[in-house]
Every structure is written in C-alpha cells, then in structure tokens.
Design an enzyme around this catalytic site. Structure first.
Site, PDB file in Angstrom:
ATOM      1  CE  LYS A 210     -50.207  -6.763 -33.033  1.00  0.00           C
ATOM      2  NZ  LYS A 210     -49.194  -6.629 -31.986  1.00  0.00           N
TER       3      LYS A 210
ATOM      4  NE  ARG B  17     -53.457  -3.699 -27.354  1.00  0.00           N
ATOM      5  CZ  ARG B  17     -52.758  -3.136 -28.334  1.00  0.00           C
ATOM      6  NH1 ARG B  17     -53.352  -2.788 -29.441  1.00  0.00           N
ATOM      7  NH2 ARG B  17     -51.478  -2.935 -28.190  1.00  0.00           N
TER       8      ARG B  17
ATOM      9  NE  ARG C 120     -42.271  -0.544 -32.285  1.00  0.00           N
ATOM     10  CZ  ARG C 120     -43.375  -1.237 -32.007  1.00  0.00           C
ATOM     11  NH1 ARG C 120     -43.856  -2.088 -32.884  1.00  0.00           N
ATOM     12  NH2 ARG C 120     -43.981  -1.086 -30.851  1.00  0.00           N
TER      13      ARG C 120
ATOM     14  NE  ARG D  75     -45.602   2.694 -30.368  1.00  0.00           N
ATOM     15  CZ  ARG D  75     -46.418   1.644 -30.524  1.00  0.00           C
ATOM     16  NH1 ARG D  75     -46.573   1.106 -31.709  1.00  0.00           N
ATOM     17  NH2 ARG D  75     -47.063   1.140 -29.496  1.00  0.00           N
TER      18      ARG D  75
ATOM     19  NE  ARG E 275     -46.764  -1.298 -25.655  1.00  0.00           N
ATOM     20  CZ  ARG E 275     -45.932  -1.086 -26.684  1.00  0.00           C
ATOM     21  NH1 ARG E 275     -44.714  -0.609 -26.469  1.00  0.00           N
ATOM     22  NH2 ARG E 275     -46.309  -1.336 -27.899  1.00  0.00           N
TER      23      ARG E 275
HETATM   24  P1  AMP Z   1     -50.229  -0.486 -30.419  1.00  0.00           P
HETATM   25  O1  AMP Z   1     -49.742   0.542 -31.372  1.00  0.00           O
HETATM   26  O2  AMP Z   1     -51.232  -1.426 -31.018  1.00  0.00           O
HETATM   27  O3  AMP Z   1     -49.100  -1.219 -29.720  1.00  0.00           O
HETATM   28  O4  AMP Z   1     -51.032   0.297 -29.265  1.00  0.00           O
HETATM   29  C1  AMP Z   1     -50.398   1.266 -28.450  1.00  0.00           C
HETATM   30  C2  AMP Z   1     -51.276   1.563 -27.247  1.00  0.00           C
HETATM   31  O5  AMP Z   1     -52.542   2.085 -27.669  1.00  0.00           O
HETATM   32  C3  AMP Z   1     -51.624   0.353 -26.367  1.00  0.00           C
HETATM   33  O6  AMP Z   1     -50.607   0.055 -25.438  1.00  0.00           O
HETATM   34  C4  AMP Z   1     -52.911   0.849 -25.686  1.00  0.00           C
HETATM   35  O7  AMP Z   1     -52.623   1.795 -24.688  1.00  0.00           O
HETATM   36  C5  AMP Z   1     -53.606   1.610 -26.831  1.00  0.00           C
HETATM   37  N1  AMP Z   1     -54.455   0.715 -27.651  1.00  0.00           N
HETATM   38  C6  AMP Z   1     -54.268   0.371 -28.962  1.00  0.00           C
HETATM   39  N2  AMP Z   1     -55.231  -0.447 -29.398  1.00  0.00           N
HETATM   40  C7  AMP Z   1     -56.057  -0.655 -28.345  1.00  0.00           C
HETATM   41  C8  AMP Z   1     -57.230  -1.441 -28.158  1.00  0.00           C
HETATM   42  N3  AMP Z   1     -57.737  -2.200 -29.150  1.00  0.00           N
HETATM   43  N4  AMP Z   1     -57.831  -1.404 -26.935  1.00  0.00           N
HETATM   44  C9  AMP Z   1     -57.343  -0.643 -25.939  1.00  0.00           C
HETATM   45  N5  AMP Z   1     -56.226   0.099 -26.040  1.00  0.00           N
HETATM   46  C10 AMP Z   1     -55.570   0.108 -27.223  1.00  0.00           C
END
Ligand code: AMP
Length: 212
Positions: A13, A91, A130, A158, A169
């Site tokens: 994404k 989410r 990644r 990360r 996740r």
């Molecule tokens: P991402 O970079 O989108 O994979 O997000 C990394 C982490 O940030 C996730 O595993 C959550 O801990 C937190 N996070 C990101 N977006 C959200 C969201 N919309 N709602 C809740 N937690 C989020």
C-alpha cells in the site's frame, strides 16, 4: 477525490500510495507515518504509542480519529491538493463510521477503495525484507524492489517489521479491519488488486481503476 487503500500490512500500500499521490496531487494520509513522526517526541504519550506500535496493537480510535480530523479540515489540504489518499486508515468499523461523517460534514465522500489481496506467507516474506530510507522515506524491498547500488541511502528496518510482530499484525488486521470490506461493499466502491504482483504492475492496475 477521496481514495482509500485497504489491505494487510506489507501488501504494498505504502509504495503504491507514494506514486498515486504524486500522479494525482493527492495528500498522502498514512496514519502509521503520522504516528511514527509523533513517536520521535519521547514524552509519555510518544512512549505509549511506541509501545503499542512495537507489538502491533492498534492505537485507540479516538486518538487516530482526532489526528485525521485535523488534517481533513485543514485549509492546506483543501486548497493545495486534489484530494486525499488514505493509507492504513480506517482500520476499524468505528474509524470508518467516523470518517464517513467527517467527510459528509465537509461535502465529500470516499470515491474508491482499493483492496489489496495477498496470502499471509507472501506478506511475511515481503515485510521482513522491507527497508526504508531515512532521508527520503522511500520504501525498498531487498528481494522485490532492491535499493539502487552505490546510492547514498540510510536504510532502516521498522521495529514492527520483525516476523513475530508481523504475525500479530496480520491477526489484528483480520479481526479488526476485514469487517471494513463489508462496510464499503454496500456502497459499491471496492476494487480488488492482486497484491502478489510486482509493485509496478499494482500501480498500473490502481491507475486504471482511478480512471473509471
Ligand atoms: P502502518 O504503518 O499502517 O502499518 O501502521 C503501523 C502501526 O501504527 C500499526 O500496527 C498500529 O499500531 C498503528 N496504526 C496505524 N494506523 C492506525 C489506525 N488507523 N488505527 C490504529 N492504529 C494505527
């Protein structure tokens, strides 16, 4: 134009979002990126978020919704961009309901939901490889999209891209985020993208969908 990328972590994404946003002058709203920025401030709140993120748990809906509201309602977004591309938000169903009302209050609605479909095994392999460049934010993959040789990069992994966190996740995604597929199916704006393809192909498909 309001576009949303929905799909498990590591489905490509972020990389697709970067290109689509440039091509269409959309504001890239990645709640994960916003949170990673916030975590750099090591106050109590920053540490609280960092802890949740490192285990793969979600941050509370209220915190996330507030962050998103400030951006959606900002003048800069309304005047300088042709719309927003949401990556990693919503989410949960609660977030999706909040967003629906927030957009309606601002005379907008979601136009496209691109659903990135891919198997878990594939995701795990892709995420552990990644790497992100600290300087540019560009996302690379040591296997599928290697960084250019001899480039002056400052690559990092990360903290939540380790195998055991990824499995959690994925579990969180299935429980909390897949119900959104039904939420958006009702309004007939979901388009599926096979996310096991090379990133360039996914971008091509995404672009074709956005022409509709
Ligand atoms: P991402 O970079 O989108 O994979 O997000 C990394 C982490 O940030 C996730 O595993 C959550 O801990 C937190 N996070 C990101 N977006 C959200 C969201 N919309 N709602 C809740 N937690 C989020």
């Amino acid at each position: 134009m309001i576009t949303m990328l929905l799909g498990p972590p590591g489905s490509g994404k972020g990389t697709t979002a970067n290109v689509i946003c440039k091509n269409h002058k959309l504001f890239s709203l990645s709640t994960g990126d916003l949170l990673r920025e916030r975590v750099k401030q090591t106050d109590g709140f920053g540490k609280h978020i960092a802890n949740l993120m490192s285990t793969g748990e979600l941050i509370s809906d209220d915190i996330i919704n507030q962050l998103v509201k400030e951006i959606v309602e900002s003048d800069k977004i309304k005047t300088e961009y042709n719309g927003i591309l949401f990556d990693g938000y919503p989410r949960t169903v609660q977030q999706a309901q909040f967003l629906k009302k927030l957009l309606a209050d601002n005379n907008q609605k979601v136009n496209y939901v691109l659903l990135f479909n891919v198997d878990d095994d594939f995701i795990v392999k892709r995420i552990v490889a990644r790497r992100i460049d600290r300087k540019t934010g560009n996302i690379y993959n040591l296997i599928t999209n290697p960084p250019p040789e001899n480039a002056d990069l400052d690559l990092y992994q990360r903290p939540d891209d380790k195998e055991e966190t990824i499995l959690h996740r994925l579990d969180v995604y299935k429980k909390q985020t897949t119900p959104l597929i039904d939420f958006y199916k009702e309004s007939d704006i979901i388009y599926e993208v096979d996310a096991s393809q090379p990133v360039e192909k996914m971008i091509e498909i995404a672009e074709k969908i956005l022409e509709r």
